[in-house]
Design an enzyme around this catalytic site. Structure first.
Site, PDB file in Angstrom:
ATOM      1  N   ARG A 117       0.846  -1.181   0.000  1.00  0.00           N
ATOM      2  CA  ARG A 117       0.000   0.000   0.000  1.00  0.00           C
ATOM      3  C   ARG A 117       0.892   1.245   0.000  1.00  0.00           C
ATOM      4  O   ARG A 117       1.938   1.257   0.634  1.00  0.00           O
ATOM      5  CB  ARG A 117      -0.890   0.023   1.243  1.00  0.00           C
ATOM      6  CG  ARG A 117      -2.038  -0.974   1.203  1.00  0.00           C
ATOM      7  CD  ARG A 117      -2.917  -0.839   2.417  1.00  0.00           C
ATOM      8  NE  ARG A 117      -2.280  -1.312   3.621  1.00  0.00           N
ATOM      9  CZ  ARG A 117      -1.715  -0.551   4.535  1.00  0.00           C
ATOM     10  NH1 ARG A 117      -1.714   0.770   4.396  1.00  0.00           N
ATOM     11  NH2 ARG A 117      -1.161  -1.069   5.601  1.00  0.00           N
ATOM     12  N   TYR A 266      -1.780  -3.728  -6.941  1.00  0.00           N
ATOM     13  CA  TYR A 266      -1.537  -4.643  -5.824  1.00  0.00           C
ATOM     14  C   TYR A 266      -2.406  -4.331  -4.598  1.00  0.00           C
ATOM     15  O   TYR A 266      -2.643  -3.168  -4.262  1.00  0.00           O
ATOM     16  CB  TYR A 266      -0.056  -4.557  -5.415  1.00  0.00           C
ATOM     17  CG  TYR A 266       0.385  -5.645  -4.456  1.00  0.00           C
ATOM     18  CD1 TYR A 266       0.162  -6.977  -4.761  1.00  0.00           C
ATOM     19  CD2 TYR A 266       1.014  -5.345  -3.260  1.00  0.00           C
ATOM     20  CE1 TYR A 266       0.555  -7.983  -3.887  1.00  0.00           C
ATOM     21  CE2 TYR A 266       1.425  -6.344  -2.387  1.00  0.00           C
ATOM     22  CZ  TYR A 266       1.190  -7.661  -2.704  1.00  0.00           C
ATOM     23  OH  TYR A 266       1.584  -8.662  -1.842  1.00  0.00           O
ATOM     24  N   LYS A 275      -9.477  -2.102   2.025  1.00  0.00           N
ATOM     25  CA  LYS A 275      -9.190  -0.947   2.883  1.00  0.00           C
ATOM     26  C   LYS A 275     -10.001   0.277   2.442  1.00  0.00           C
ATOM     27  O   LYS A 275     -10.465   1.047   3.265  1.00  0.00           O
ATOM     28  CB  LYS A 275      -7.701  -0.620   2.827  1.00  0.00           C
ATOM     29  CG  LYS A 275      -6.804  -1.796   3.170  1.00  0.00           C
ATOM     30  CD  LYS A 275      -7.033  -2.271   4.574  1.00  0.00           C
ATOM     31  CE  LYS A 275      -6.154  -3.463   4.889  1.00  0.00           C
ATOM     32  NZ  LYS A 275      -6.298  -3.939   6.257  1.00  0.00           N
ATOM     33  N   HIS A 295     -10.448  -2.031  11.802  1.00  0.00           N
ATOM     34  CA  HIS A 295      -9.369  -2.899  11.320  1.00  0.00           C
ATOM     35  C   HIS A 295      -9.157  -3.991  12.365  1.00  0.00           C
ATOM     36  O   HIS A 295      -8.190  -3.953  13.129  1.00  0.00           O
ATOM     37  CB  HIS A 295      -8.111  -2.040  11.142  1.00  0.00           C
ATOM     38  CG  HIS A 295      -7.010  -2.703  10.389  1.00  0.00           C
ATOM     39  ND1 HIS A 295      -5.697  -2.312  10.490  1.00  0.00           N
ATOM     40  CD2 HIS A 295      -7.017  -3.728   9.499  1.00  0.00           C
ATOM     41  CE1 HIS A 295      -4.939  -3.058   9.707  1.00  0.00           C
ATOM     42  NE2 HIS A 295      -5.718  -3.928   9.102  1.00  0.00           N
ATOM     43  N   SER A 317      -1.189  -3.549  10.643  1.00  0.00           N
ATOM     44  CA  SER A 317      -0.934  -4.476   9.544  1.00  0.00           C
ATOM     45  C   SER A 317       0.295  -5.331   9.828  1.00  0.00           C
ATOM     46  O   SER A 317       1.306  -4.820  10.336  1.00  0.00           O
ATOM     47  CB  SER A 317      -0.690  -3.691   8.259  1.00  0.00           C
ATOM     48  OG  SER A 317      -1.754  -2.805   8.043  1.00  0.00           O
ATOM     49  N   CYS A 319       0.904  -7.668  11.989  1.00  0.00           N
ATOM     50  CA  CYS A 319       1.270  -7.905  13.397  1.00  0.00           C
ATOM     51  C   CYS A 319       0.633  -9.186  13.915  1.00  0.00           C
ATOM     52  O   CYS A 319       0.491  -9.364  15.131  1.00  0.00           O
ATOM     53  CB  CYS A 319       0.827  -6.750  14.281  1.00  0.00           C
ATOM     54  SG  CYS A 319       1.891  -5.321  14.144  1.00  0.00           S
ATOM     55  N   ASP A 342      -9.288  -9.533   9.355  1.00  0.00           N
ATOM     56  CA  ASP A 342      -8.761  -8.199   9.063  1.00  0.00           C
ATOM     57  C   ASP A 342      -9.731  -7.058   9.349  1.00  0.00           C
ATOM     58  O   ASP A 342      -9.305  -6.005   9.774  1.00  0.00           O
ATOM     59  CB  ASP A 342      -8.326  -8.140   7.589  1.00  0.00           C
ATOM     60  CG  ASP A 342      -7.425  -6.955   7.288  1.00  0.00           C
ATOM     61  OD1 ASP A 342      -6.557  -6.649   8.117  1.00  0.00           O
ATOM     62  OD2 ASP A 342      -7.597  -6.331   6.229  1.00  0.00           O
ATOM     63  N   ARG A 437       1.893 -12.085  -0.244  1.00  0.00           N
ATOM     64  CA  ARG A 437       0.568 -12.416   0.299  1.00  0.00           C
ATOM     65  C   ARG A 437      -0.009 -13.688  -0.300  1.00  0.00           C
ATOM     66  O   ARG A 437       0.354 -14.090  -1.400  1.00  0.00           O
ATOM     67  CB  ARG A 437      -0.405 -11.279  -0.023  1.00  0.00           C
ATOM     68  CG  ARG A 437       0.003  -9.912   0.506  1.00  0.00           C
ATOM     69  CD  ARG A 437      -0.386  -9.737   1.931  1.00  0.00           C
ATOM     70  NE  ARG A 437      -0.013  -8.435   2.465  1.00  0.00           N
ATOM     71  CZ  ARG A 437      -0.732  -7.778   3.378  1.00  0.00           C
ATOM     72  NH1 ARG A 437      -1.855  -8.287   3.840  1.00  0.00           N
ATOM     73  NH2 ARG A 437      -0.309  -6.632   3.850  1.00  0.00           N
TER      74      ARG A 437
HETATM   75  C1  OXD Z   1      -3.040  -4.424   5.657  1.00  0.00           C
HETATM   76  C2  OXD Z   1      -3.710  -5.543   4.997  1.00  0.00           C
HETATM   77  O1  OXD Z   1      -2.094  -3.854   5.092  1.00  0.00           O
HETATM   78  O2  OXD Z   1      -4.557  -6.165   5.629  1.00  0.00           O
HETATM   79  O3  OXD Z   1      -3.446  -4.084   6.772  1.00  0.00           O
HETATM   80  O4  OXD Z   1      -3.427  -5.812   3.817  1.00  0.00           O
HETATM   81 MN    MN Z   2      -5.104  -5.199   7.443  1.00  0.00          MN
END
Ligand code: OXD
Ligand code: MN
Length: 656
Positions: A117, A266, A275, A295, A317, A319, A342, A437
């Site tokens: 991102r 992406y 998001k 989130h 993100s 974690c 998420d 991912r």
């Molecule tokens: C993030 C995701 O970046 O879930 O939080 O992709």
């Molecule tokens: Mn996320």
């Protein structure tokens, strides 16, 4: 509406508008006929579908066709056949390759300039800047989102979108965030020129005909996405991955519920349901309608007595949200089921109970670090129908990433995400990109909760906040009350990860794990959270803060984490149950000695004193940093209640 302004459709009279719509309908019908002539005898039915698109959908498509000038349009029905075609198209274009070791799994490698991102290029568009971001202190750079004026947005669009889909197919992707038809769900339509995005949206959302049926004539979130590489190409693609990193921009217009994204193919930049819709636009809708778009993962946990509770948890993100959401508990008799990894949309039901749905339909999880040790459930989930992106591959047709060393046969060679065919650890470079991912259907998860698609959502009993905190922050503490809990969420900090463009290891403020995802002014967001107390006469979920990442002076983690985190969840369950297992301390309520179930960990020498130690100097510094952050970043928009809670914390720490 921005699109109409740009294409001057607003100035069209009804006859002109009708002609654009007819033009698009005819073009669509013609194109689908060509596609379908090859594939199916069922053309008549499908043309019927085109004609049955609502006027609003056809108008939206019409405006964007005029602007982007695609050479084809494809209305996605969400069928298996359609997916197969998309995969074929991508394979032929060299965007993906099959992974024969698994069932219907694929590997995509992006342009290395398009791997995460891009927060610095992500904007919220409002007339008034203050609606989007609090006013930072003079001379301080605002870190709580980026604002763009409507005029600047128009310029940005005009500079990028006219003709941007030339030579490409525009896919019309109708999708539902949340189970189709649930009162908590919302519908969007994404127009994109990326087949990778379509295939990923099919996994991450409910996509296709059923959504159009549910939509009828209603409004929807309008999403326009282009990779920004019209044909003929002006420069060569890298890895056959179209993108335009220099001109990437991701914009959101809450007032008209529009999302416009350019230049990146992406993740969160391009799968606009995630998001952009579920969090940024979602949080603005939630504010208006009195609910929360967060989130957060959602998990269900059953204790040995058979009592089941649902917990939502916000971590920044990368974690470990996916790991916690799919945890395999180490304590006997406990069972964890996954609702989502998420995002949570949480709304009060008619009885005043806060219920949550996972608006997504798949997991877009960080691959590195996922293994049979850390997350066996995810490992089983991704064995079929999965698109992996930027992981490494093995010579036996499988995948590899950091963390899979022990699970990878010795006799295979590894090709890194950058295409190094004889990668070895000695190269000093990671085999997989740290933000690589897997995109995999949630329904395949072996521990998906039977209730995960319940249209009513699941009742939330506890909310956890957490982050990567190597120092000073205890394994778990509970907030004294809702207000204190909101301050704890506001004060969240964590080591940066590779999910965005930041350098790792710096401790960053990430309030509510939402810093990159707020759709409106963070001060107003806090006010909205505080207002939850007035919205129900039932008890709100109890709020906790957890930290699995505390380290000793040698830099080793002092808590084993993963499946052992069930011990922490067990304490949460006891607190929800009203058990007297907590004692008040300066930061909140800590577990009473021996109330954390440590059975079976006796010979691991876990230093519980260190895990729960509250160092005065650390916390004094922490409070100073948070105070500075609030003053500099939130200023006058900080609700008094939060400033007060921080002061109270300061006083309690002084007494230590
Ligand atoms: C993030 C995701 O970046 O879930 O939080 O992709
Ligand atoms: Mn996320």
């Amino acid at each position: 509406m921005v699109f109409s302004d740009i294409t001057s459709a607003n100035n069209m009279d009804t006859a002109q508008m009708k002609s654009v719509i007819t033009e698009v309908s005819e073009m669509t019908a013609e194109i689908n006929k060509r596609n379908l002539d090859l594939e199916t005898p069922n053309l008549k039915d499908f043309q019927g579908k085109i004609a049955s698109l609502s006027l609003k959908v056809r108008t939206f498509v019409g405006e964007c066709v005029r602007l982007c000038q695609p050479s084809d349009i494809h209305i996605c029905d969400g069928s298996d056949r359609e997916l197969k075609n998309l995969l074929n198209i991508m394979q032929k274009a060299g965007m993906i390759e099959p992974l024969p070791k698994y069932n219907n799994c694929w590997l995509a490698r992006t342009d290395p300039g398009d791997v995460a991102r891009v927060e610095s290029k992500t904007f919220i568009v409002t007339k008034d800047r203050r609606e989007t971001i609090p006013m930072p202190k003079k001379g301080v750079k605002g870190l709580l989102g980026n604002w763009l004026s409507p005029d600047d947005l128009k310029t940005a669009i005009q500079e990028r979108f006219p003709g941007c889909m030339a030579g490409r197919t525009m896919y019309v992707v109708p999708y539902s965030m949340g189970p189709v038809g649930s009162p908590l769900s919302k519908i969007g339509i994404e127009l994109t020129d990326s087949p990778y995005v379509v295939a990923s949206m099919r996994t991450m959302t409910r996509m296709g005909e059923s959504v159009l049926e549910a939509l009828q004539d209603n409004d929807f979130v309008k999403c326009l996405h282009s990779v920004g590489c019209p044909l003929p190409l002006k420069k060569n693609l890298v890895n056959n991955w179209p993108c335009d990193p220099e001109r990437t921009i991701v914009t959101h217009i809450p007032e008209t519920k529009e999302i416009i994204s350019f230049g990146s193919g992406y993740g969160g930049n391009s799968l606009l349901g995630k998001k952009c819709f579920a969090l940024r636009i979602g949080s603005t809708i939630a504010r208006k309608e009195g609910w929360l778009a967060e989130h957060m993962l959602i998990l269900g946990i059953t204790n040995p007595k058979g009592v089941k509770k649902y917990i939502a948890a916000a971590f920044p993100s990368a974690c470990g949200k996916t790991n916690l959401a799919m945890m395999t508990p180490s304590l006997p008799g406990y069972k964890v089921v996954c609702v989502g990894d998420d995002i949570a949309w949480m709304k009060f039901d008619e009885d005043g109970i806060l219920r949550a749905i996972n608006p997504e339909n798949g997991f877009f999880g960080v691959a590195p670090g996922t293994s049979m040790h850390t997350n066996p459930v995810a490992m089983k989930t991704v064995l079929s129908n999965t698109i992996f992106t930027n992981v490494a591959k093995t010579s036996d047709g499988g995948v590899f990433w950091e963390g899979l060393e022990k699970e990878t046969p010795n006799d295979v060679t590894i090709t890194s995400w950058l295409g190094d065919t004889n990668w070895s650890k000695e190269s000093g470079k990671p085999a997989a990109h740290p933000n690589s991912r897997f995109c995999t259907p949630a329904g395949q998860c072996p521990i998906i909760d039977p209730q995960w698609e319940d249209p009513k959502g699941v009742p939330i009993s506890a909310i956890l906040f957490g982050g990567r905190r190597p120092e000073g922050v205890p394994l778990i503490y509970e907030a004294f009350n809702w207000r204190h809990g909101v301050m704890v969420g506001a004060a969240m900090r964590s080591e940066a990860t590779a999910a965005a463009e930041h350098k790792a290891k710096v401790i960053m403020h990430d309030p509510f794990a939402m810093r990159p995802f707020f759709g409106y002014n963070f001060g107003h967001y806090l006010q909205h959270w505080l207002s939850m107390e007035e919205r129900t006469d039932k008890p709100l979920p109890q709020i906790f803060h957890v930290n699995w990442f505390r380290k000793d002076e040698k830099g080793h983690f002092i808590w084993p984490g993963f499946g052992e985190n069930v011990r922490v969840l067990d304490w949460v369950l006891q607190r929800i149950d009203g058990n007297n297992v907590g004692e008040e301390c300066a930061v909140g309520i800590l577990p009473k000695p021996s109330s954390l179930n440590m059975e079976g960990l006796e010979n691991q020498n876990i230093d519980l004193d260190e895990l729960f130690r509250i160092p005065k100097d650390f916390w004094q510094q922490e409070i100073e940093d948070i105070e500075k952050y609030f003053t500099e970043q939130v200023g006058d928009d900080l609700p008094n209640e939060i400033a007060e809670e921080l002061k109270k914390l300061g006083k309690r720490i002084e007494k230590l």
